[in-house]
Design a protein around this motif. Structure first.
Motif, PDB file in Angstrom:
ATOM      1  N   ARG A  82       0.853  -1.199   0.000  1.00  0.00           N
ATOM      2  CA  ARG A  82       0.000   0.000   0.000  1.00  0.00           C
ATOM      3  C   ARG A  82       0.880   1.237   0.000  1.00  0.00           C
ATOM      4  N   ASN A  90       0.425   5.132   0.861  1.00  0.00           N
ATOM      5  CA  ASN A  90      -0.490   6.070   1.518  1.00  0.00           C
ATOM      6  C   ASN A  90      -1.888   5.457   1.674  1.00  0.00           C
ATOM      7  N   ARG A  91      -1.923   4.225   2.166  1.00  0.00           N
ATOM      8  CA  ARG A  91      -3.146   3.464   2.449  1.00  0.00           C
ATOM      9  C   ARG A  91      -3.913   3.015   1.213  1.00  0.00           C
ATOM     10  N   GLN A  92      -3.384   3.257   0.033  1.00  0.00           N
ATOM     11  CA  GLN A  92      -4.040   2.823  -1.198  1.00  0.00           C
ATOM     12  C   GLN A  92      -3.360   1.554  -1.702  1.00  0.00           C
ATOM     13  N   ARG A  93      -4.119   0.507  -1.908  1.00  0.00           N
ATOM     14  CA  ARG A  93      -3.567  -0.762  -2.380  1.00  0.00           C
ATOM     15  C   ARG A  93      -2.962  -0.595  -3.774  1.00  0.00           C
ATOM     16  N   VAL A  94      -1.804  -1.209  -3.959  1.00  0.00           N
ATOM     17  CA  VAL A  94      -1.099  -1.168  -5.240  1.00  0.00           C
ATOM     18  C   VAL A  94      -1.195  -2.541  -5.879  1.00  0.00           C
ATOM     19  N   ALA A 138       3.195   1.841 -10.282  1.00  0.00           N
ATOM     20  CA  ALA A 138       2.680   2.871  -9.376  1.00  0.00           C
ATOM     21  C   ALA A 138       3.851   3.726  -8.895  1.00  0.00           C
ATOM     22  N   ASP A 147       6.033   9.592   1.011  1.00  0.00           N
ATOM     23  CA  ASP A 147       4.976   8.586   0.982  1.00  0.00           C
ATOM     24  C   ASP A 147       5.192   7.553   2.081  1.00  0.00           C
TER      25      ASP A 147
END
Length: 98
Positions: free
Chosen positions: A40, A42-46, A51, A57
């Motif tokens: 992740r 910044n808490r966003q799944r990659v 990305a 970050d």
């Protein structure tokens, strides 16, 4: 005549950054980590190896034993893979808060 130092990249692919920071033995292994869905930014799944990671970050990565996670803050970028002590300067581990 001295050459001017090359500027550090502003953003890097997550698989390249993981390789430069020595979280994997090869770039393909780092790409596999990135596409596994366990990383992740910044808490966003990659789910894509392309990305972008920027300085500041926060990354959440699976621990080597896969039973826990490691939370790190990106403190720098590198143009190439270097020795382990220099690679450790690219990130800082965020301490756990209970």
């Amino acid at each position: 005549m001295k050459q001017a130092p090359t500027p550090q990249p502003q953003a890097q692919r997550v698989d390249v950054w993981l390789f430069h920071a020595r979280f994997g033995r090869s770039r393909s292994a780092c790409a596999q980590i990135a596409t596994s869905g366990h990383v992740r930014i910044n808490r966003q799944r990659v789910t894509k190896a392309h990305a972008l990671v920027r300085t500041g970050d926060v990354l959440t990565l699976p621990a080597p034993d896969r039973r826990a996670v490691i939370v790190i803050r990106v403190t720098g970028q590198a143009e190439r893979r270097q020795a382990a002590p220099l690679a450790q300067l690219l990130y800082e581990i965020v301490p756990e808060t209970a």
